[in-house]
Design an enzyme around this catalytic site. Structure first.
Site, PDB file in Angstrom:
ATOM      1  N   LEU A   1       0.762  -1.239   0.000  1.00  0.00           N
ATOM      2  CA  LEU A   1       0.000   0.000   0.000  1.00  0.00           C
ATOM      3  C   LEU A   1       0.797   1.296   0.000  1.00  0.00           C
ATOM      4  CD1 LEU A   1      -0.795   0.773   3.377  1.00  0.00           C
ATOM      5  CD2 LEU A   1      -2.140  -1.214   2.929  1.00  0.00           C
TER       6      LEU A   1
ATOM      7  N   ASN B   1     -11.158   3.909   0.188  1.00  0.00           N
ATOM      8  CA  ASN B   1     -10.726   2.750   0.981  1.00  0.00           C
ATOM      9  C   ASN B   1      -9.628   3.214   1.942  1.00  0.00           C
ATOM     10  OD1 ASN B   1      -8.774   0.491   1.533  1.00  0.00           O
ATOM     11  ND2 ASN B   1     -10.280  -0.706   0.415  1.00  0.00           N
TER      12      ASN B   1
ATOM     13  N   CYS C   1      -5.654  -6.456   4.278  1.00  0.00           N
ATOM     14  CA  CYS C   1      -4.460  -6.475   3.425  1.00  0.00           C
ATOM     15  C   CYS C   1      -3.485  -7.541   3.916  1.00  0.00           C
ATOM     16  CB  CYS C   1      -3.766  -5.121   3.406  1.00  0.00           C
ATOM     17  SG  CYS C   1      -2.245  -5.198   2.447  1.00  0.00           S
TER      18      CYS C   1
ATOM     19  N   THR D   1      -8.357  -8.028 -10.886  1.00  0.00           N
ATOM     20  CA  THR D   1      -7.187  -8.399 -11.681  1.00  0.00           C
ATOM     21  C   THR D   1      -7.447  -8.302 -13.190  1.00  0.00           C
ATOM     22  OG1 THR D   1      -6.573  -9.840  -9.861  1.00  0.00           O
ATOM     23  CG2 THR D   1      -5.469 -10.249 -11.955  1.00  0.00           C
TER      24      THR D   1
HETATM   25  O1  RRO Z   1      -1.160  -2.856  -1.336  1.00  0.00           O
HETATM   26  C1  RRO Z   1      -1.231  -4.091  -1.254  1.00  0.00           C
HETATM   27  O2  RRO Z   1      -0.229  -4.823  -1.230  1.00  0.00           O
HETATM   28  C2  RRO Z   1      -2.517  -4.784  -1.145  1.00  0.00           C
HETATM   29  C3  RRO Z   1      -3.580  -4.347  -0.367  1.00  0.00           C
HETATM   30 BR1  RRO Z   1      -3.578  -2.714   0.532  1.00  0.00          BR
HETATM   31  C4  RRO Z   1      -4.744  -5.157  -0.257  1.00  0.00           C
HETATM   32  O3  RRO Z   1      -5.728  -4.853   0.437  1.00  0.00           O
HETATM   33  N1  RRO Z   1      -4.752  -6.345  -0.928  1.00  0.00           N
HETATM   34  C5  RRO Z   1      -3.709  -6.748  -1.669  1.00  0.00           C
HETATM   35  O4  RRO Z   1      -3.775  -7.833  -2.256  1.00  0.00           O
HETATM   36  N2  RRO Z   1      -2.607  -5.953  -1.793  1.00  0.00           N
END
Ligand code: RRO
Length: 305
Positions: free
Chosen positions: A76, A102, A133, A268
């Site tokens: 993130l 979000n 996450c 995706t």
């Molecule tokens: O940013 C990410 O690595 C990430 C997030 Br915030 C999430 O909620 N779900 C994901 O698969 N990657």
């Protein structure tokens, strides 16, 4: 004929939205220009997760392709609350659809701060709380536990009248119990699934390929897991569900709606086809017009028991 689609009080043109973090609307606007706004692929836009402080994200590599999907370990990266308010929000407010922001925090107070900040912004139609996450240490602690989820919701619910959607993880022993806890503590909706934790092996060395070691699996590889969990959660909660996981076409969306979802998110698939949302919505409309959509959830409930 069914009436117009309303989700948490928001009238929507169709049931297809995006999964958070899977469509960069600001970059897409740069690439496609006004054509993006004239034929926006989603009926509401869910933005990438915002945290209070800016984050650089996880070390590369951040993506690993698997036979039927992707493993991501993005971590993130984001500009933080102040950066989002100053730079991203004005651009996202120009989109022709309602904006869902979000948010994620490592403590209840951090989430409360984000919720209060966005509560004041009329550009924001709803909030999605990311309790799921898989790629940051604190990302999953709350969302895997029904009691922690309820405590978080009780803390933040009084701070906004905007709809609160809770994004659930499949990496929990009992995701439906977490969904129920969220509902009982005031969530207006739940969304599921976030990615499943996984590891990709370096084809040369066999060592974990991603910079952070593990990541989150998405794409058709997780579709059956998503469908199963949407069925399960729909049997436990009254609040509307945003179903997602491996949706590539209208048939996949119809299946999630048949399992009990009110909206379906494309994730995706948008990486290889940025217009996938428009296509899925059209294919779904054709299925519905031909009455080929699956029957309402109740009709299938016995199949799982
Ligand atoms: O940013 C990410 O690595 C990430 C997030 Br915030 C999430 O909620 N779900 C994901 O698969 N990657």
């Amino acid at each position: 004929m069914s009436g117009p689609l309303v989700f948490c009080g928001l009238p929507l043109a169709h049931p297809i939205v995006n999964g958070s973090g899977t469509f960069d609307a600001i970059a897409a606007r740069r690439v496609f220009g006004d054509a993006l706004l004239e034929d926006f692929p989603f009926s509401a836009f869910v933005s990438k997760t915002v945290t209070v402080e800016p984050r650089r994200g996880n070390p590369p590599p951040r993506l690993y392709e698997v036979a039927a999907g992707l493993i991501n370990s993005i971590g993130l990266p984001n500009k933080g609350l102040d950066g989002y308010l100053a730079h991203d929000l004005p651009e996202l407010a120009r989109l022709p659809v309602p904006l869902v922001v979000n948010v994620m925090g490592s403590t209840r107070d951090e989430v409360a701060r984000l919720v209060e900040a966005f509560d004041e912004r009329e550009e924001v139609a709803a909030l999605e709380l990311n309790l799921s996450c898989p790629n940051v240490k604190t990302g999953l602690l709350i969302g895997t536990d029904a009691g922690e989820t309820a405590a978080l919701l009780s803390h933040v619910r009084p701070r906004t009248a905007k709809p609160l959607i809770v994004k659930l993880t499949p990496n929990a022993t009992d995701p439906a119990a977490v969904a129920l806890a969220a509902q009982e503590a005031g969530a207006d909706a739940v969304s599921l699934i976030n990615t499943l934790r996984g590891v990709g092996a370096d084809p040369r060395t066999g060592a974990p390929f991603l910079g952070a070691g593990s990541g989150g699996v998405s794409g058709p590889a997780v579709r059956a897991v998503a469908l199963g969990l949407v069925y399960e959660v729909a049997r436990r909660v009254r609040v509307p569900i945003v179903g997602m996981g491996g949706v590539q076409g209208g048939r996949d969306a119809a299946d999630l709606l048949g399992a009990g979802a009110t909206l379906v998110a494309v994730g995706t698939e948008s990486f290889r086809d940025p217009r996938a949302g428009t296509r899925v919505a059209r294919e779904l409309a054709v299925l519905e017009a031909n009455s080929l959509q699956t029957a309402p959830f109740g009709a299938h409930a016995g199949a799982l028991s």
